[in-house]
Design a protein around this motif. Structure first.
Motif, PDB file in Angstrom:
ATOM      1  N   PRO A  92      -3.284   6.372  12.132  1.00 27.54           N
ATOM      2  CA  PRO A  92      -3.327   6.103  10.685  1.00 27.54           C
ATOM      3  C   PRO A  92      -4.664   5.495  10.276  1.00 27.54           C
ATOM      4  O   PRO A  92      -5.372   4.892  11.077  1.00 27.54           O
ATOM      5  CB  PRO A  92      -2.199   5.080  10.501  1.00 27.54           C
ATOM      6  N   GLY A  93      -4.997   5.670   9.006  1.00 30.63           N
ATOM      7  CA  GLY A  93      -6.137   4.973   8.425  1.00 30.63           C
ATOM      8  C   GLY A  93      -7.494   5.354   8.942  1.00 30.63           C
ATOM      9  O   GLY A  93      -8.383   4.497   9.059  1.00 30.63           O
ATOM     10  N   GLN A 101     -10.379   1.764  15.341  1.00 30.11           N
ATOM     11  CA  GLN A 101     -10.335   0.950  16.560  1.00 30.11           C
ATOM     12  C   GLN A 101      -9.032   1.159  17.325  1.00 30.11           C
ATOM     13  O   GLN A 101      -8.764   0.442  18.289  1.00 30.11           O
ATOM     14  CB  GLN A 101     -10.503  -0.531  16.206  1.00 30.11           C
ATOM     15  N   GLY A 102      -8.235   2.127  16.896  1.00 33.80           N
ATOM     16  CA  GLY A 102      -6.986   2.417  17.580  1.00 33.80           C
ATOM     17  C   GLY A 102      -6.741   3.905  17.666  1.00 33.80           C
ATOM     18  O   GLY A 102      -7.405   4.705  16.989  1.00 33.80           O
ATOM     19  N   LEU A 103      -5.807   4.273  18.511  1.00 33.59           N
ATOM     20  CA  LEU A 103      -5.477   5.688  18.709  1.00 33.59           C
ATOM     21  C   LEU A 103      -3.970   5.809  18.884  1.00 33.59           C
ATOM     22  O   LEU A 103      -3.364   5.078  19.680  1.00 33.59           O
ATOM     23  CB  LEU A 103      -6.189   6.218  19.956  1.00 33.59           C
ATOM     24  N   TYR A 120      -3.204   3.326  21.865  1.00 34.37           N
ATOM     25  CA  TYR A 120      -4.217   2.467  22.472  1.00 34.37           C
ATOM     26  C   TYR A 120      -4.724   1.484  21.426  1.00 34.37           C
ATOM     27  O   TYR A 120      -4.983   1.861  20.282  1.00 34.37           O
ATOM     28  CB  TYR A 120      -5.393   3.289  22.992  1.00 34.37           C
ATOM     29  N   ALA A 121      -4.878   0.226  21.819  1.00 35.95           N
ATOM     30  CA  ALA A 121      -5.423  -0.798  20.929  1.00 35.95           C
ATOM     31  C   ALA A 121      -5.854  -1.991  21.766  1.00 35.95           C
ATOM     32  O   ALA A 121      -5.425  -2.150  22.920  1.00 35.95           O
ATOM     33  CB  ALA A 121      -4.391  -1.223  19.888  1.00 35.95           C
ATOM     34  N   GLN A 157     -14.728  -4.462  22.867  1.00 33.93           N
ATOM     35  CA  GLN A 157     -14.888  -3.585  21.702  1.00 33.93           C
ATOM     36  C   GLN A 157     -14.387  -2.189  22.037  1.00 33.93           C
ATOM     37  O   GLN A 157     -14.507  -1.721  23.176  1.00 33.93           O
ATOM     38  CB  GLN A 157     -16.359  -3.505  21.271  1.00 33.93           C
ATOM     39  N   LEU A 158     -13.823  -1.530  21.004  1.00 32.33           N
ATOM     40  CA  LEU A 158     -13.243  -0.197  21.188  1.00 32.33           C
ATOM     41  C   LEU A 158     -13.428   0.609  19.906  1.00 32.33           C
ATOM     42  O   LEU A 158     -13.191   0.103  18.809  1.00 32.33           O
ATOM     43  CB  LEU A 158     -11.751  -0.331  21.516  1.00 32.33           C
ATOM     44  N   GLU A 159     -13.864   1.861  20.053  1.00 36.53           N
ATOM     45  CA  GLU A 159     -14.024   2.726  18.880  1.00 36.53           C
ATOM     46  C   GLU A 159     -13.631   4.154  19.232  1.00 36.53           C
ATOM     47  O   GLU A 159     -13.997   4.676  20.293  1.00 36.53           O
ATOM     48  CB  GLU A 159     -15.474   2.715  18.392  1.00 36.53           C
TER      49      GLU A 159
END
Length: 231
Positions: A92-93, A101-103, A120-121, A157-159
């Motif tokens: 979402p978003g 930053q999430g999947l 994933y987060a 950090q995650l992208e």
């Protein structure tokens, strides 16, 4: 008299041979021993610190490799749906820059013969067990309805950046054909000695990531094709 004189002389010689160190000799020996002990301790502490640094770097590299390998494998499975049950990307978003930053996605799971949702987060994995380090720096993975479980530590950090078939960023899940995933992993411990200013990394989505002061870091990015989307 001669006999007594010779006896006294012999006793004096024996006393001189049996006497201990002088105060000056003791002070010199103590000083030399102190210098040697200081050198040994300095070498030991230096080797111990080197060991800690190497252990931190190895752990950091392992965390980065585990995180990226798991993310890459799961991203390739997005949309896997041999029975046409509606597997899809559900994140979402997604912003106009195509990055989040999430999947979140669904796929068919052969072992359970059912649809499975995967997420994933970043989480603070140890907040509830007394080991909270105050940092949301653990990569969490959720399967189905279970809670997010840590799969790699110190991922600060995650992208995820979503690309269409032409390689352009897209905010439309139905148009996604590939995902650029980027992570920054930091060392578990802060350096005890002064370090150069931390390096700032720029992600494919344009974010600026700078590790915490005194922490070593590693940055990885990869573009993964979603083989099951758009079929």
């Amino acid at each position: 008299m001669l006999v007594m004189t010779m006896a006294n002389q012999t006793g004096t010689d024996q006393w001189r041979k049996q006497r201990g160190f002088t105060l000056v000799e003791l002070l010199v020996a103590t000083a030399v021993g102190g210098v040697l002990m200081g050198a040994v301790m300095t070498a030991f502490l230096s080797q111990h610190e080197t060991y800690i640094v190497q252990d931190d770097v190895v752990e950091m590299q392992q965390n980065a490799r585990v995180a990226m390998d798991m993310l890459t494998r799961d991203i390739r499975s997005i949309g896997y749906d041999p029975g046409s049950f509606g597997a899809a990307l559900k994140t979402p978003g997604i912003g106009a820059d195509g990055a989040t930053q999430g999947l979140v996605f669904t796929r068919w799971h052969d072992d359970t013969a059912a649809m499975q949702e995967v997420e994933y987060a970043l989480i603070d994995a140890f907040a509830s067990v007394g080991g909270n380090d105050g940092r949301v720096d653990d990569l969490g993975r959720r399967l189905g309805t279970e809670a997010l479980q840590p799969v790699a530590e110190n991922v600060s950090q995650l992208e995820f950046r979503y690309l269409d078939g032409d390689g352009n960023p897209t905010s439309l899940p139905n148009n996604v054909r590939a995902i650029q995933v980027s992570i920054m992993v930091e060392s578990a411990n802060q350096a005890t000695k002064a370090m150069p200013p931390p390096q700032t990394y720029t992600t494919p989505g344009g974010q600026q990531w700078t590790p915490a002061d005194g922490f070593r870091s590693i940055f990885l990015t990869a573009t993964v094709r979603c083989r099951n989307l758009g079929l």
